[in-house]
Design an enzyme around this catalytic site. Structure first.
Site, PDB file in Angstrom:
ATOM      1  N   LYS A  61       0.753  -1.196  -0.010  1.00  0.00           N
ATOM      2  CA  LYS A  61      -0.034  -0.204  -0.017  1.00  0.00           C
ATOM      3  C   LYS A  61       0.798   1.316  -0.039  1.00  0.00           C
ATOM      4  O   LYS A  61       0.979   1.923   1.120  1.00  0.00           O
ATOM      5  CB  LYS A  61      -0.969  -0.098   1.122  1.00  0.00           C
TER       6      LYS A  61
HETATM    7  N1  PMP Z   1      -7.717  -2.316  -3.158  1.00  0.00           N
HETATM    8  C1  PMP Z   1      -7.142  -0.960  -2.943  1.00  0.00           C
HETATM    9  C2  PMP Z   1      -6.231  -0.569  -4.196  1.00  0.00           C
HETATM   10  C3  PMP Z   1      -7.461  -0.187  -1.835  1.00  0.00           C
HETATM   11  O1  PMP Z   1      -6.819   1.065  -2.057  1.00  0.00           O
HETATM   12  C4  PMP Z   1      -8.002  -0.556  -0.997  1.00  0.00           C
HETATM   13  C5  PMP Z   1      -8.347   0.640   0.321  1.00  0.00           C
HETATM   14  N2  PMP Z   1      -7.384   0.453   1.180  1.00  0.00           N
HETATM   15  C6  PMP Z   1      -8.762  -1.755  -0.810  1.00  0.00           C
HETATM   16  C7  PMP Z   1      -8.380  -2.459  -1.792  1.00  0.00           C
HETATM   17  C8  PMP Z   1      -9.658  -2.228   0.335  1.00  0.00           C
HETATM   18  O2  PMP Z   1      -8.553  -2.539   1.194  1.00  0.00           O
HETATM   19  P1  PMP Z   1      -9.185  -2.136   3.003  1.00  0.00           P
HETATM   20  O3  PMP Z   1     -10.490  -3.258   2.999  1.00  0.00           O
HETATM   21  O4  PMP Z   1      -8.159  -2.764   3.598  1.00  0.00           O
HETATM   22  O5  PMP Z   1      -9.379  -0.895   3.132  1.00  0.00           O
END
Ligand code: PMP
Length: 290
Positions: free
Chosen positions: A150
């Site tokens: 991320k």
């Molecule tokens: N994919 C991407 C590319 C994201 O940016 C996010 C948001 N963080 C998610 C999936 C969903 O992840 P999460 O459930 O941890 O927020």
């Protein structure tokens, strides 16, 4: 005025500043988390901090604080803003250095915690389902920049998001370079076929969403469903009974239409509704922090 935690201090938001030489700004060199608090509990904080640590390790960024200190900083920031419900943004930047790319010439990484109100998709979309498109732009391949990291480098997602906005919708499904469905620009994707719930695996090139994991490990099993990971072509998604997206900000949202193709009967499907209700029940009962 909101208070922001930056490098060990809680300051007024207008004083929360980083250097223009910070490589987070210059090169998108850093990593982040989007986290959410419900009723004074920080949903899956442990999982978010673990993912943050993995992202930092993957880009060889040395955090300035331990994960215990970051945990404390998050709770202090919520308290300083009098917030029990809200969205938390945690950021590690590479830190200030020279104009060259060299990341290790940035001696100290900056740590930022912002607590803000949450911007959900409009409520109507939760009731009626959301229209999405399939982006022309593929998800960045794992060997180039693993979507599991991320990182602050979100231009691949932003360019796909612009395609969505140009098409008058708010989210886009991204395919990987081999044409398999990976995820959306800021959400993971699931499909329902019969009583089976399927979602793309790591190899498709995805962020390991904390909400995705919550659905797979807690929510679906509590309702007697199991979730299986599967590499899927777009066709399989278009032919699903239900499609839904998950994310910290989005929670669980049904998809009613992909490009011009209606999903199921065009309404939010019953299993998506069941999962959403269970999600709400669990976070209202006392959001699990593990
Ligand atoms: N994919 C991407 C590319 C994201 O940016 C996010 C948001 N963080 C998610 C999936 C969903 O992840 P999460 O459930 O941890 O927020």
């Amino acid at each position: 005025m909101a208070k922001v935690w930056i490098d060990g201090k809680l300051v007024e938001q207008q004083d929360a500043k980083i250097s223009v030489f910070d490589h987070g700004l210059l090169y998108g060199d850093g990593c982040f988390e989007g986290i959410r608090a419900y009723g004074g509990r920080v949903l899956k904080l442990r999982s978010h901090l673990q993912r943050m640590q993995r992202s930092a390790e993957a880009i060889r960024l040395k955090p300035a604080y331990s994960m215990d200190q970051v945990d404390r900083a998050i709770r202090d920031t919520l308290a300083a803003n009098g917030m029990t419900d809200g969205y938390i943004r945690l950021i590690f930047t590479r830190g200030a250095g020279t104009l060259g790319l060299h990341p290790f010439r940035c001696p100290v990484s900056s740590t930022i915690v912002i607590a803000d109100t949450i911007q959900l998709y409009p409520p109507g979309l939760y009731e009626n389902g959301m229209k999405v498109i399939v982006a022309q732009r593929p998800r960045i391949p794992i060997p180039c920049l693993d979507p599991a990291i991320k990182s602050l480098n979100y231009l691949n997602n932003i360019l796909a998001k612009i395609e969505a906005i140009d098409a008058d919708v708010l989210e886009a499904i991204m395919l990987n370079m081999d044409g398999y469905v990976s995820e959306c620009t800021g959400d993971n994707i699931f499909i329902v076929k019969g009583r089976e719930i399927l979602t793309p695996p790591t190899e498709a090139g995805i962020l390991h969403g904390v909400t995705r994991q919550f659905v797979m490990k807690d929510i679906a099993p509590a309702l007697g469903y199991s979730v299986r990971e599967k590499m899927m072509r777009l066709d399989e998604v278009l032919q699903a009974d239900e499609v839904f997206l998950t994310g910290t900000a989005a929670e669980i949202i049904g998809v009613s239409q992909i490009d011009t193709h209606t999903i199921g009967n065009g309404a939010v499907g019953p299993i998506t509704q069941e999962l959403s209700a269970e999600f709400r029940r669990l976070v209202t009962m006392g959001a699990p922090e593990d």
